[in-house]
Design a protein around this motif. Structure first.
Motif, mmCIF file in Angstrom:
data_model
loop_
_atom_site.group_PDB
_atom_site.id
_atom_site.type_symbol
_atom_site.label_atom_id
_atom_site.label_comp_id
_atom_site.label_asym_id
_atom_site.label_seq_id
_atom_site.Cartn_x
_atom_site.Cartn_y
_atom_site.Cartn_z
ATOM 1 N N ASP A 146 0.818 -1.221 0.000
ATOM 2 C CA ASP A 146 0.000 0.000 0.000
ATOM 3 C C ASP A 146 0.847 1.265 0.000
ATOM 4 O O ASP A 146 0.306 2.374 -0.141
ATOM 5 N N ALA A 147 2.151 1.131 0.172
ATOM 6 C CA ALA A 147 3.027 2.300 0.149
ATOM 7 C C ALA A 147 2.922 2.973 -1.214
ATOM 8 O O ALA A 147 3.199 2.366 -2.249
ATOM 9 N N ALA A 148 2.495 4.222 -1.210
ATOM 10 C CA ALA A 148 2.212 4.946 -2.449
ATOM 11 C C ALA A 148 1.818 6.363 -2.068
ATOM 12 O O ALA A 148 1.850 6.745 -0.900
ATOM 13 N N GLU A 149 1.426 7.129 -3.066
ATOM 14 C CA GLU A 149 0.889 8.458 -2.802
ATOM 15 C C GLU A 149 -0.601 8.439 -3.108
ATOM 16 O O GLU A 149 -1.026 7.912 -4.128
ATOM 17 N N TYR A 150 -1.369 9.045 -2.228
ATOM 18 C CA TYR A 150 -2.823 9.006 -2.325
ATOM 19 C C TYR A 150 -3.363 10.421 -2.558
ATOM 20 O O TYR A 150 -2.963 11.362 -1.879
ATOM 21 N N PHE A 151 -4.254 10.505 -3.504
ATOM 22 C CA PHE A 151 -4.833 11.803 -3.866
ATOM 23 C C PHE A 151 -6.339 11.776 -3.717
ATOM 24 O O PHE A 151 -7.012 10.861 -4.207
ATOM 25 N N CYS A 152 -6.843 12.777 -3.063
ATOM 26 C CA CYS A 152 -8.274 13.015 -2.994
ATOM 27 C C CYS A 152 -8.636 13.958 -4.140
ATOM 28 O O CYS A 152 -7.889 14.896 -4.432
ATOM 29 N N ALA A 153 -9.752 13.714 -4.786
ATOM 30 C CA ALA A 153 -10.173 14.570 -5.896
ATOM 31 C C ALA A 153 -11.628 14.962 -5.707
ATOM 32 O O ALA A 153 -12.448 14.165 -5.223
ATOM 33 N N VAL A 154 -11.914 16.182 -6.088
ATOM 34 C CA VAL A 154 -13.248 16.739 -5.904
ATOM 35 C C VAL A 154 -13.722 17.328 -7.227
ATOM 36 O O VAL A 154 -12.965 18.040 -7.890
ATOM 37 N N VAL A 155 -14.922 17.009 -7.600
ATOM 38 C CA VAL A 155 -15.488 17.554 -8.829
ATOM 39 C C VAL A 155 -16.796 18.253 -8.479
ATOM 40 O O VAL A 155 -17.817 17.593 -8.317
ATOM 41 N N PRO A 156 -16.755 19.568 -8.354
ATOM 42 C CA PRO A 156 -18.016 20.300 -8.191
ATOM 43 C C PRO A 156 -18.899 20.009 -9.398
ATOM 44 O O PRO A 156 -18.407 19.925 -10.509
ATOM 45 N N ARG A 157 -20.168 19.866 -9.175
ATOM 46 C CA ARG A 157 -21.035 19.385 -10.244
ATOM 47 C C ARG A 157 -20.810 20.170 -11.533
ATOM 48 O O ARG A 157 -20.922 21.378 -11.556
ATOM 49 N N PHE A 158 -20.516 19.475 -12.593
ATOM 50 C CA PHE A 158 -20.341 20.019 -13.934
ATOM 51 C C PHE A 158 -19.334 21.162 -13.969
ATOM 52 O O PHE A 158 -19.491 22.121 -14.684
ATOM 53 N N ASN A 159 -18.291 21.014 -13.168
ATOM 54 C CA ASN A 159 -17.294 22.069 -13.109
ATOM 55 C C ASN A 159 -15.913 21.450 -13.269
ATOM 56 O O ASN A 159 -15.774 20.331 -13.714
ATOM 57 N N LYS A 160 -14.899 22.180 -12.890
ATOM 58 C CA LYS A 160 -13.533 21.721 -13.076
ATOM 59 C C LYS A 160 -13.186 20.629 -12.070
ATOM 60 O O LYS A 160 -13.942 20.342 -11.152
ATOM 61 N N PHE A 161 -12.029 20.056 -12.260
ATOM 62 C CA PHE A 161 -11.597 18.947 -11.438
ATOM 63 C C PHE A 161 -10.471 19.421 -10.530
ATOM 64 O O PHE A 161 -9.508 20.019 -10.977
ATOM 65 N N TYR A 162 -10.571 19.129 -9.251
ATOM 66 C CA TYR A 162 -9.581 19.571 -8.285
ATOM 67 C C TYR A 162 -9.016 18.378 -7.520
ATOM 68 O O TYR A 162 -9.769 17.572 -6.976
ATOM 69 N N PHE A 163 -7.696 18.303 -7.483
ATOM 70 C CA PHE A 163 -7.020 17.268 -6.718
ATOM 71 C C PHE A 163 -6.332 17.899 -5.511
ATOM 72 O O PHE A 163 -5.853 19.037 -5.585
ATOM 73 N N GLY A 164 -6.264 17.157 -4.428
ATOM 74 C CA GLY A 164 -5.462 17.577 -3.295
ATOM 75 C C GLY A 164 -3.990 17.423 -3.623
ATOM 76 O O GLY A 164 -3.616 16.883 -4.657
ATOM 77 N N SER A 165 -3.153 17.890 -2.728
ATOM 78 C CA SER A 165 -1.708 17.862 -2.960
ATOM 79 C C SER A 165 -1.092 16.500 -2.683
ATOM 80 O O SER A 165 0.092 16.303 -2.910
ATOM 81 N N GLY A 166 -1.891 15.570 -2.174
ATOM 82 C CA GLY A 166 -1.416 14.204 -1.991
ATOM 83 C C GLY A 166 -0.867 13.916 -0.611
ATOM 84 O O GLY A 166 -0.378 14.809 0.094
ATOM 85 N N THR A 167 -0.965 12.660 -0.215
ATOM 86 C CA THR A 167 -0.369 12.156 1.027
ATOM 87 C C THR A 167 0.485 10.950 0.677
ATOM 88 O O THR A 167 -0.014 9.992 0.083
ATOM 89 N N LYS A 168 1.765 11.028 1.039
ATOM 90 C CA LYS A 168 2.663 9.903 0.785
ATOM 91 C C LYS A 168 2.627 8.960 1.976
ATOM 92 O O LYS A 168 2.865 9.368 3.107
ATOM 93 N N LEU A 169 2.327 7.720 1.691
ATOM 94 C CA LEU A 169 2.234 6.702 2.733
ATOM 95 C C LEU A 169 3.465 5.815 2.717
ATOM 96 O O LEU A 169 3.803 5.222 1.689
ATOM 97 N N ASN A 170 4.134 5.739 3.839
ATOM 98 C CA ASN A 170 5.217 4.771 4.036
ATOM 99 C C ASN A 170 4.730 3.670 4.968
ATOM 100 O O ASN A 170 4.012 3.945 5.938
ATOM 101 N N VAL A 171 5.112 2.450 4.690
ATOM 102 C CA VAL A 171 4.708 1.324 5.512
ATOM 103 C C VAL A 171 5.957 0.680 6.113
ATOM 104 O O VAL A 171 6.849 0.231 5.383
ATOM 105 N N LYS A 172 6.023 0.656 7.436
ATOM 106 C CA LYS A 172 7.151 0.031 8.134
ATOM 107 C C LYS A 172 6.897 -1.465 8.278
ATOM 108 O O LYS A 172 5.778 -1.871 8.576
ATOM 109 N N PRO A 173 7.953 -2.260 8.070
ATOM 110 C CA PRO A 173 7.766 -3.712 8.228
ATOM 111 C C PRO A 173 7.516 -4.094 9.690
ATOM 112 O O PRO A 173 7.853 -3.367 10.596
#
Lengths: 114, 112
Positions: B85-112
């Motif tokens: 699951d270690a990766a970067e995760y992005f939340c995205a928001v689409v106001p109805r019939f409008n432009k597309f907006y992404f968050g700046s992302g969260t990088k997830l590190n997983v410790k063994p």
């Protein structure tokens, strides 16, 4: 089924030059979206094309432009390149537009401006 | 101003631990909401999406997200994290019939 493809993988240009990036959507998809992913800035929405028409654009200057061809593939052009244009450019496609259809992303084109 | 906020730039969790990634937005009406994951060297993949109805949505890879209208949030959760699951995760928001907006992302590190 082939996914979204983008070419080239990497592109190196100098300031003031023009860059052309290409995107082929998934077969049957009519909408194509372009995003810029600059370091530390997340994804910024650039352009949305659907059925050959530009439907919406993000807050980018006019030197960022593009088009969608009759086969729904798309081209992004960046004129008068600036250093800050260096970024990963992602293309996505969807069955339709309007925000409800899932966007499928390509691997991106890494543009470096020297 | 309209915005999407992912307040955590980096998160580190131990393998097997639970995970919650935060996403807040500021739009007048309920937009369409998405979570995407970007693994190193790969394109973005949709994890899940919310348009309306049940506020708890299930996605792929064991992820779920809950829409809370009162908090303008759409947090992503997973009960037990795997090293893959270690990766970067992005939340995205689409106001109805409008432009597309992404968050700046969260990088997830997983410790063994």
């Amino acid at each position: 089924e082939a996914g979204v493809t983008q070419s080239p993988t990497h592109l190196i240009k100098t300031r003031g030059q023009q860059a052309t990036l290409r995107c082929s959507p998934i077969s049957g998809h009519t909408s194509v979206y372009w995003y810029q992913q600059a370091l530390g800035l997340g994804l910024q929405f650039l352009l949305w094309y659907d059925e050959g028409e530009e439907r919406n654009r993000g807050n980018f200057p006019p030197r960022f432009s593009g088009r969608q061809f009759p086969n729904y593939s798309s081209e992004l052009n960046v004129n008068a390149l600036e250093l800050e244009d260096s970024a990963l450019y992602l293309c996505a496609s969807s069955l339709g537009g309007g925000g409800t259809d899932t966007q499928y992303f390509g691997p991106g084109t890494r543009l470096t401006v020297l | 101003a309209q915005s999407v906020t992912q307040p955590d730039i980096h998160i580190t969790v131990s393998e097997g631990a639970s995970l919650e990634l935060r996403c807040n937005y500021s739009y007048g009406a309920t937009p369409y909401l998405f979570w995407y994951v970007q693994s190193p060297g790969q394109g973005l993949q949709l994890l899940l999406k919310y348009f309306s109805g049940d506020t708890l949505v299930q996605g792929i890879k064991g992820f779920e997200a809950e829409f809370k209208r009162s908090q303008s949030s759409f947090n992503l959760r997973k009960p037990s994290v795997h090293w893959s699951d270690a990766a970067e995760y992005f939340c995205a928001v689409v106001p109805r019939f409008n432009k597309f907006y992404f968050g700046s992302g969260t990088k997830l590190n997983v410790k063994p």
